[in-house]
Enzyme design. Sequence first.
Site, short mmCIF file in Angstrom:
data_model
loop_
_atom_site.label_atom_id
_atom_site.label_comp_id
_atom_site.label_asym_id
_atom_site.label_seq_id
_atom_site.Cartn_x
_atom_site.Cartn_y
_atom_site.Cartn_z
N MET A 86 0.83 -1.20 0.00
CA MET A 86 0.00 0.00 0.00
C MET A 86 0.87 1.26 0.00
O MET A 86 0.84 2.04 0.91
CB MET A 86 -0.93 -0.03 1.23
CG MET A 86 -1.86 -1.22 1.24
SD MET A 86 -2.82 -1.36 2.76
CE MET A 86 -1.57 -1.91 3.94
N THR A 94 1.86 1.74 6.07
CA THR A 94 1.24 2.90 5.45
C THR A 94 0.67 3.76 6.56
O THR A 94 0.18 3.22 7.56
CB THR A 94 0.12 2.51 4.46
OG1 THR A 94 -0.72 3.63 4.20
CG2 THR A 94 -0.74 1.40 5.01
N ASN A 95 0.75 5.07 6.40
CA ASN A 95 0.17 5.96 7.41
C ASN A 95 -1.35 5.98 7.34
O ASN A 95 -2.03 5.92 8.36
CB ASN A 95 0.72 7.38 7.21
CG ASN A 95 2.18 7.52 7.60
OD1 ASN A 95 2.51 7.82 8.73
ND2 ASN A 95 3.06 7.30 6.63
N THR A 96 -1.89 6.08 6.13
CA THR A 96 -3.34 6.25 5.97
C THR A 96 -4.13 5.13 6.62
O THR A 96 -5.16 5.37 7.26
CB THR A 96 -3.70 6.34 4.47
OG1 THR A 96 -3.07 7.51 3.92
CG2 THR A 96 -5.20 6.43 4.26
N CYS A 137 3.41 9.98 4.60
CA CYS A 137 2.97 8.95 3.66
C CYS A 137 4.24 8.18 3.33
O CYS A 137 5.29 8.78 3.09
CB CYS A 137 2.36 9.56 2.41
SG CYS A 137 2.04 8.36 1.10
N THR A 138 4.16 6.86 3.34
CA THR A 138 5.38 6.07 3.25
C THR A 138 6.07 6.16 1.90
O THR A 138 7.22 5.73 1.77
CB THR A 138 5.09 4.59 3.61
OG1 THR A 138 4.00 4.11 2.82
CG2 THR A 138 4.75 4.46 5.10
N GLU A 139 5.39 6.73 0.89
CA GLU A 139 6.06 6.92 -0.41
C GLU A 139 6.79 8.25 -0.52
O GLU A 139 7.61 8.43 -1.44
CB GLU A 139 5.04 6.83 -1.56
CG GLU A 139 4.59 5.44 -1.93
CD GLU A 139 3.51 4.93 -0.99
OE1 GLU A 139 3.39 3.70 -0.85
OE2 GLU A 139 2.79 5.76 -0.39
#
Length: 232
Positions: A10, A83-85, A197-199
């Site tokens: 994700m 993932t943060n979300t 956000c991990t990206e």
Amino acid sequence: MRTIGLIGGMSWESSAEYYRIVNEGVRDRVGPTASASCLLWSFNFAEIEALQHRGDWDALTARMTQAARALEAGGADVLLICTNTMHRMVDAVQAAVSIPLLHIADPTAERISAAGLRTIGLLGTAFTMEQDFYKGRLATRHGLEVIVPDERDRATVHRIIYDELVAGQVRPESRAAFRDVIARLVERGAGGVILGCTEIMLLVGDADSAVPVFDTTALHAAAAVDWALRAD
């Protein structure tokens, strides 16, 4: 060594960074041939993204709890949601298993506090920037004052994450846009910026900010290594 359970995919772009960081962390601390004991559940992010933008958080919660139970059954000793979300449903996921879940906001907030900062900017998906599940934890549990970009900048950050970063696209013009967003947060008083956000760590880092940036991907993965290798 305890086994780390990673709920990933994700997107897989950031999950690959988690896998790299936890293995490098174990190698650096244990020895040159050592690697992490870990399990990975990887979602098809196209399905997750569609449910997110439809607002079907109940379906997303069901999928996340299914993944958590599967990793526990497979032998995981600790869980990370990569993932943060999707920490929006962290309480339900933790309630579904008997092993601990390491919340991504906690090691981030601890590093921010250790740096002597209290007012912090937050970048992430619109869900993370606008809803309270993440900002509220930073404020209530860690005493941080969180600043998010204005509506226009939030839309820019969200678009770049979903249209580019989750697809592995890293564009110079998007890095410039993020630099401008960060600069405006600093102008409003942010003493540091959370890459929530991990990206985002694929696009910007310390060199792109006048204040410290806090990479949730790296901090979360490092916390997992600490947990896996602790003596007690």
